[in-house]
Design a protein around this motif. Structure first.
Motif, PDB file in Angstrom:
ATOM      1  N   LEU A 394       0.772  -1.255  -0.132  1.00  0.00           N
ATOM      2  CA  LEU A 394      -0.097  -0.135   0.066  1.00  0.00           C
ATOM      3  C   LEU A 394       0.878   1.329   0.001  1.00  0.00           C
ATOM      4  CD1 LEU A 394      -2.549  -0.880   2.644  1.00  0.00           C
ATOM      5  CD2 LEU A 394      -3.064  -0.694   0.430  1.00  0.00           C
ATOM      6  N   PRO A 395       0.561   2.262  -0.694  1.00  0.00           N
ATOM      7  CA  PRO A 395       1.354   3.540  -0.480  1.00  0.00           C
ATOM      8  C   PRO A 395       1.265   3.937   0.942  1.00  0.00           C
ATOM      9  CG  PRO A 395      -0.505   3.584  -2.189  1.00  0.00           C
ATOM     10  CD  PRO A 395      -0.772   2.466  -1.697  1.00  0.00           C
ATOM     11  N   PRO A 396       2.150   4.690   1.476  1.00  0.00           N
ATOM     12  CA  PRO A 396       2.204   5.136   2.923  1.00  0.00           C
ATOM     13  C   PRO A 396       1.000   5.922   3.173  1.00  0.00           C
ATOM     14  CG  PRO A 396       4.333   5.390   1.905  1.00  0.00           C
ATOM     15  CD  PRO A 396       3.382   5.075   0.969  1.00  0.00           C
ATOM     16  N   ARG A 397       0.650   6.876   2.336  1.00  0.00           N
ATOM     17  CA  ARG A 397      -0.509   7.806   2.755  1.00  0.00           C
ATOM     18  C   ARG A 397      -1.703   6.733   2.846  1.00  0.00           C
ATOM     19  NH1 ARG A 397      -1.340  13.197  -0.595  1.00  0.00           N
ATOM     20  NH2 ARG A 397       0.735  13.381   0.575  1.00  0.00           N
ATOM     21  N   GLN A 398      -2.151   5.808   1.947  1.00  0.00           N
ATOM     22  CA  GLN A 398      -3.294   5.069   1.893  1.00  0.00           C
ATOM     23  C   GLN A 398      -3.284   4.270   3.420  1.00  0.00           C
ATOM     24  OE1 GLN A 398      -4.078   2.794  -1.325  1.00  0.00           O
ATOM     25  NE2 GLN A 398      -5.693   1.774  -0.687  1.00  0.00           N
ATOM     26  N   PHE A 399      -1.771   3.753   3.752  1.00  0.00           N
ATOM     27  CA  PHE A 399      -2.103   2.953   4.929  1.00  0.00           C
ATOM     28  C   PHE A 399      -2.217   3.596   6.109  1.00  0.00           C
ATOM     29  CE2 PHE A 399       0.932   1.462   8.409  1.00  0.00           C
ATOM     30  CZ  PHE A 399       0.503  -0.119   8.254  1.00  0.00           C
ATOM     31  N   VAL A 400      -1.550   4.861   6.178  1.00  0.00           N
ATOM     32  CA  VAL A 400      -1.970   5.674   7.333  1.00  0.00           C
ATOM     33  C   VAL A 400      -3.272   5.990   7.510  1.00  0.00           C
ATOM     34  CG1 VAL A 400      -1.763   8.080   8.378  1.00  0.00           C
ATOM     35  CG2 VAL A 400       0.345   6.791   7.391  1.00  0.00           C
ATOM     36  N   GLN A 401      -4.037   6.039   6.405  1.00  0.00           N
ATOM     37  CA  GLN A 401      -5.512   6.535   6.440  1.00  0.00           C
ATOM     38  C   GLN A 401      -6.400   5.328   6.972  1.00  0.00           C
ATOM     39  OE1 GLN A 401      -6.381   7.545   2.416  1.00  0.00           O
ATOM     40  NE2 GLN A 401      -5.929   9.788   2.694  1.00  0.00           N
ATOM     41  N   ARG A 402      -5.726   4.165   6.602  1.00  0.00           N
ATOM     42  CA  ARG A 402      -6.525   2.842   7.349  1.00  0.00           C
ATOM     43  C   ARG A 402      -6.304   2.510   8.747  1.00  0.00           C
ATOM     44  NH1 ARG A 402      -6.377  -2.034   2.612  1.00  0.00           N
ATOM     45  NH2 ARG A 402      -7.125  -0.615   0.939  1.00  0.00           N
ATOM     46  N   ILE A 403      -5.067   2.732   9.344  1.00  0.00           N
ATOM     47  CA  ILE A 403      -4.739   2.538  10.497  1.00  0.00           C
ATOM     48  C   ILE A 403      -5.221   3.637  11.786  1.00  0.00           C
ATOM     49  CG2 ILE A 403      -2.852   1.337   9.972  1.00  0.00           C
ATOM     50  CD1 ILE A 403      -1.221   3.308  11.077  1.00  0.00           C
ATOM     51  N   SER A 404      -5.591   3.079  12.791  1.00  0.00           N
ATOM     52  CA  SER A 404      -6.256   4.197  13.732  1.00  0.00           C
ATOM     53  C   SER A 404      -5.052   4.842  14.593  1.00  0.00           C
ATOM     54  CB  SER A 404      -6.900   3.444  14.868  1.00  0.00           C
ATOM     55  OG  SER A 404      -6.117   2.649  15.713  1.00  0.00           O
ATOM     56  N   ARG A 405      -5.584   5.924  15.016  1.00  0.00           N
ATOM     57  CA  ARG A 405      -4.540   6.971  15.828  1.00  0.00           C
ATOM     58  C   ARG A 405      -3.948   6.147  16.958  1.00  0.00           C
ATOM     59  NH1 ARG A 405      -5.131  12.769  17.445  1.00  0.00           N
ATOM     60  NH2 ARG A 405      -3.563  13.171  19.061  1.00  0.00           N
ATOM     61  N   GLU A 406      -4.650   5.197  17.583  1.00  0.00           N
ATOM     62  CA  GLU A 406      -3.980   4.418  18.641  1.00  0.00           C
ATOM     63  C   GLU A 406      -3.121   3.506  17.924  1.00  0.00           C
ATOM     64  OE1 GLU A 406      -7.251   4.794  18.108  1.00  0.00           O
ATOM     65  OE2 GLU A 406      -7.737   5.771  19.855  1.00  0.00           O
ATOM     66  N   SER A 407      -3.444   2.941  16.886  1.00  0.00           N
ATOM     67  CA  SER A 407      -2.179   1.927  16.368  1.00  0.00           C
ATOM     68  C   SER A 407      -0.907   2.897  15.908  1.00  0.00           C
ATOM     69  CB  SER A 407      -2.633   1.326  15.003  1.00  0.00           C
ATOM     70  OG  SER A 407      -4.001   0.600  15.256  1.00  0.00           O
ATOM     71  N   LEU A 408      -1.181   3.874  15.832  1.00  0.00           N
ATOM     72  CA  LEU A 408       0.152   4.713  15.111  1.00  0.00           C
ATOM     73  C   LEU A 408       0.761   5.233  16.555  1.00  0.00           C
ATOM     74  CD1 LEU A 408       1.187   6.039  12.491  1.00  0.00           C
ATOM     75  CD2 LEU A 408       0.175   8.145  13.136  1.00  0.00           C
ATOM     76  N   GLU A 409       0.153   5.403  17.541  1.00  0.00           N
ATOM     77  CA  GLU A 409       0.819   5.487  18.891  1.00  0.00           C
ATOM     78  C   GLU A 409       1.444   4.273  19.277  1.00  0.00           C
ATOM     79  OE1 GLU A 409       2.149   7.928  21.785  1.00  0.00           O
ATOM     80  OE2 GLU A 409       0.964   8.609  20.119  1.00  0.00           O
ATOM     81  N   SER A 410       0.961   3.277  19.029  1.00  0.00           N
ATOM     82  CA  SER A 410       1.370   1.915  19.661  1.00  0.00           C
ATOM     83  C   SER A 410       2.739   1.861  18.638  1.00  0.00           C
ATOM     84  CB  SER A 410       0.515   0.880  19.370  1.00  0.00           C
ATOM     85  OG  SER A 410       1.103  -0.312  19.646  1.00  0.00           O
ATOM     86  N   LEU A 411       2.866   2.113  17.529  1.00  0.00           N
ATOM     87  CA  LEU A 411       3.920   1.987  16.592  1.00  0.00           C
ATOM     88  C   LEU A 411       4.922   2.881  17.060  1.00  0.00           C
ATOM     89  CD1 LEU A 411       5.531   0.875  14.185  1.00  0.00           C
ATOM     90  CD2 LEU A 411       4.275   2.434  12.859  1.00  0.00           C
ATOM     91  N   LYS A 412       4.743   4.015  17.396  1.00  0.00           N
ATOM     92  CA  LYS A 412       5.788   4.986  18.106  1.00  0.00           C
ATOM     93  C   LYS A 412       6.125   4.702  19.395  1.00  0.00           C
ATOM     94  CE  LYS A 412       6.295  10.052  19.049  1.00  0.00           C
ATOM     95  NZ  LYS A 412       5.803  11.197  18.930  1.00  0.00           N
ATOM     96  N   ARG A 413       5.345   3.960  20.209  1.00  0.00           N
ATOM     97  CA  ARG A 413       5.918   3.590  21.518  1.00  0.00           C
ATOM     98  C   ARG A 413       6.709   2.117  21.313  1.00  0.00           C
ATOM     99  NH1 ARG A 413       4.576   4.610  26.225  1.00  0.00           N
ATOM    100  NH2 ARG A 413       2.863   6.067  25.441  1.00  0.00           N
ATOM    101  N   GLN A 414       6.520   1.473  20.461  1.00  0.00           N
ATOM    102  CA  GLN A 414       7.233   0.157  20.091  1.00  0.00           C
ATOM    103  C   GLN A 414       8.747   0.735  19.668  1.00  0.00           C
ATOM    104  OE1 GLN A 414       6.844  -2.846  20.797  1.00  0.00           O
ATOM    105  NE2 GLN A 414       9.060  -3.575  19.734  1.00  0.00           N
ATOM    106  N   LEU A 415       8.568   1.716  18.824  1.00  0.00           N
ATOM    107  CA  LEU A 415      10.031   2.332  18.118  1.00  0.00           C
ATOM    108  C   LEU A 415      11.019   2.837  19.492  1.00  0.00           C
ATOM    109  CD1 LEU A 415       8.880   4.153  14.982  1.00  0.00           C
ATOM    110  CD2 LEU A 415      10.160   2.044  15.211  1.00  0.00           C
ATOM    111  N   LEU A 416       9.946   3.754  20.291  1.00  0.00           N
ATOM    112  CA  LEU A 416      10.895   4.169  21.523  1.00  0.00           C
ATOM    113  C   LEU A 416      11.381   2.881  22.359  1.00  0.00           C
ATOM    114  CD1 LEU A 416      11.481   6.674  23.121  1.00  0.00           C
ATOM    115  CD2 LEU A 416       9.317   6.231  24.605  1.00  0.00           C
ATOM    116  N   LEU A 417      10.486   2.027  22.526  1.00  0.00           N
ATOM    117  CA  LEU A 417      10.942   0.798  23.263  1.00  0.00           C
ATOM    118  C   LEU A 417      12.485   0.202  22.613  1.00  0.00           C
ATOM    119  CD1 LEU A 417      11.081  -1.419  25.392  1.00  0.00           C
ATOM    120  CD2 LEU A 417       9.368  -2.632  23.929  1.00  0.00           C
ATOM    121  N   GLU A 418      12.359   0.117  21.434  1.00  0.00           N
ATOM    122  CA  GLU A 418      13.562  -0.472  20.669  1.00  0.00           C
ATOM    123  C   GLU A 418      14.970   0.485  20.947  1.00  0.00           C
ATOM    124  OE1 GLU A 418      12.514  -0.988  16.846  1.00  0.00           O
ATOM    125  OE2 GLU A 418      10.763  -2.675  17.190  1.00  0.00           O
ATOM    126  N   LYS A 419      14.457   1.711  20.690  1.00  0.00           N
ATOM    127  CA  LYS A 419      15.649   2.582  21.042  1.00  0.00           C
ATOM    128  C   LYS A 419      16.322   2.780  22.497  1.00  0.00           C
ATOM    129  CE  LYS A 419      15.858   6.618  18.602  1.00  0.00           C
ATOM    130  NZ  LYS A 419      15.613   7.997  18.219  1.00  0.00           N
TER     131      LYS A 419
END
Length: 433
Positions: A394-419
Motif C-alpha cells: 500500500l502507498p504510505p498515505r493510504q496505509f496511514v488512512q487505514r490505521i487508527s490513531r491508537e495503532s500509530l501511537e502504539s507503533l511510536k511506543r514500540q520504536l521508543l522501546l527499541e531505541k
C-alpha cells in the motif's frame, strides 16, 4: 481566572475541583455566540446578519451546551498545567454548576502517572550469548532450503515404512461417536481425506505413525491412541480416540543435491554464492535471537528492581487487550469457545498479570527515555510506517488512512522501546566466561 483544588483519591488518582470566574465565562460565551451568529441562517436575514439577541434566543440550548464543553476543555487544561500534574487519562467530569452571568465550576476525575525512583539501569550485567555460526547450523539451514525443493514419487508395491509419506483417509471416534461431532474445532485430529503424513515417531498424534507402519495401499486398519495430558487441544487431553485409517498411497521424498543450477534457480547465484547467503541469513537470525535474549534479560531486571502504583484505568484497558489476545490465540489453536468460557476466571487472572507488567514497563521506558533524551523523530516514525505499508503493498498515505490513531501511537511506543533497549544494551556489561 481559574481556581483549582486537588483532592487525592489514591496513589495515581485525583479529583480536580475547578472554578472559572464569571468574567472568563462571559468572554467565552461571547466568542461562542459570535461563532453561532456567523453561521446562523434565520428567516428574513442574510447568513451571518441576524441580530445577536435573536441568535441567542433561537440557539440558547446549543450555545449553553457548547459553552460548557469549551469551559471544561479549557479550564481542565489550564488546571492541569497550574497543578503540574502528569495526567494519563481523564476519567470524566461531575458536579457541573453553571448559572448565566455567574462562575462555572465542575470536578474532574483523572488518573496520573506514578511517582517513583528509577533503579540504576546503567550497571546491568548481561549473560554472554554465542553469535558465532557453526558449520552444522549452516548445513541445517541449507538442508531446510533443499527440503523445500523436494519432489515426491509413488513408492511402488511395498509396505509403508518409516520415512515415507502416507496419503491416508481416516476418522476418529470416542466411544463410537465421531470426534468431529463432539469437538468441531478439532480439525485434522478428528479426521481427514487425502491427508499427507510423514511416517515418523513424534509426528502428528503420538502413536499414530507407528500404528500405520507396514500397511499396504488400499488396506484399512483400526487402532486406538491415547492423547497426552498436556496435548495442545485441551478437549482431547487424556482421551482415547479410535481411528479407522485407509492407506491411499505411499510417497517417497527426494531431496535434491546442491548444484550451481539449483543455486541459480533458488537465488540467482552459484553454489558458493548460495552458501554465503545462507551463512549471512543464519548469522543475522542468531544475532537477532541473541539481542532478543538480552532485551528480555534487561526488561525482566527492570521489572523486578522497582515497585510503584499504577493508574487503574490503564491497567484495566490493557487487561481487556490481553484478554482478547489470549482468546484469539486459543481459538487459533482450536480451543472451543465453551472451554474458554469455563476458564474465564483463569484467563482474566493471566491477562491482569500481563497487563500490570506492560503498563509498568511503559512507565519505566518513558522515564528512561526522558532521562536520556531518547525520542522517536518524525522521520523515524515515517520510515516505520513506510516499511509497514510496503509489506501490505500500500502507498504510505493510504496505509496511514487505514490505521487508527491508537495503532500509530502504539507503533511510536514500540520504536521508543527499541531505541531505549539499544541504549541499555550498549551500556550493559557482558558477564565474563
Amino acid at each position: 481566572m481559574v481556581i483549582v483544588q486537588t483532592e487525592e483519591l489514591g496513589p495515581c488518582r485525583k479529583r480536580l475541583r475547578i472554578e472559572v470566574s464569571a468574567d472568563q465565562v462571559t468572554q467565552v460565551r461571547k466568542e461562542i455566540v459570535q461563532q453561532f451568529s456567523r453561521a446562523a441562517r434565520l428567516p428574513g436575514f442574510r447568513p451571518g446578519k441576524a441580530p445577536t439577541l435573536l441568535v441567542e434566543k433561537q440557539f440558547q440550548k446549543e450555545i449553553d451546551d457548547e459553552l460548557q464543553k469549551a469551559l471544561v476543555t479549557r479550564a481542565l487544561r489550564e488546571g492541569i498545567q497550574k497543578q503540574q500534574i502528569d495526567v494519563v487519562r481523564v476519567l470524566g467530569t461531575e458536579e457541573v454548576r453553571y448559572l448565566d452571568g455567574l462562575s462555572f465550576s465542575f470536578a474532574a476525575l483523572v488518573d496520573c502517572a506514578p511517582v517513583f525512583a528509577l533503579p540504576d539501569y546503567s550497571k546491568t550485567t548481561l549473560p554472554r550469548t554465542e553469535t558465532e555460526v557453526s558449520k552444522e547450523e549452516i548445513d541445517q539451514a541449507l538442508g531446510k532450503l533443499l527440503e523445500a525443493r523436494a519432489t515426491f514419487t509413488d513408492a511402488g508395491n511395498r509396505p509403508l515404512a518409516e520415512g515415507d509419506y502416507a496419503v491416508v483417509h481416516y476418522e476418529g471416534t470416542i466411544e463410537g461417536r465421531p470426534v468431529k461431532e463432539l469437538y468441531p474445532a478439532a480439525g485434522i485430529l478428528a479426521g481427514a481425506q487425502d491427508q499427507w503424513l510423514l511416517v515418523k515417531p513424534g509426528v502428528f498424534v503420538p502413536g499414530f505413525p507407528e500404528a500405520i507402519l507396514g500397511m499396504e495401499v488400499g488396506q484399512t486398519r483400526t487402532f486406538s491412541v491415547l492423547f497426552p495430558e498436556d496435548w495442545f487441544f485441551e478437549p482431547l487431553r487424556g482421551k482415547a480416540v479410535e481411528y479407522s485409517v485407509t492407506l491411499s498411497a505411499i510417497k517417497e521424498r527426494h531431496v535434491p543435491s546442491l548444484s550451481d543450477a539449483l543455486a541459480k534457480e533458488i537465488a540467482g547465484t552459484d553454489q558458493s554464492g548460495l552458501l554465503s547467503m545462507v551463512q549471512s541469513a543464519v548469522e543475522t537470525e542468531k544475532k537477532r535471537t541473541a539481542r532478543q535474549a538480552q532485551s528480555n534479560h534487561i526488561l525482566n531486571t527492570l521489572l523486578r528492581s522497582v515497585e510503584f502504583p499504577l493508574p487503574e484505568s490503564l491497567v484495566n484497558e490493557e487487561t481487556e487487550n490481553a484478554v482478547r489476545e489470549i482468546i484469539a490465540e486459543n481459538q487459533e489453536r482450536g480451543v472451543p469457545f465453551a472451554t474458554l468460557e469455563e476458564k474465564k476466571n483463569e484467563i482474566f487472572s493471566n491477562a491482569r498479570r500481563l497487563a500490570v507488567q506492560r503498563v509498568k514497563l511503559r512507565f519505566l521506558i518513558d522515564r528512561i527515555a526522558k532521562n536520556e533524551s531518547i525520542a522517536v523523530t518524525d522521520e523515524q516514525l515515517s520510515g516505520a510506517v513506510a516499511s509497514l505499508a510496503r509489506r501490505q503493498n500500500l502507498p504510505p498515505r493510504q496505509f496511514v488512512q487505514r490505521i487508527s490513531r491508537e495503532s500509530l501511537e502504539s507503533l511510536k511506543r514500540q520504536l521508543l522501546l527499541e531505541k531505549v533497549m539499544d541504549f541499555l544494551i550498549e551500556k550493559a556489561k557482558v558477564a565474563s566466561v
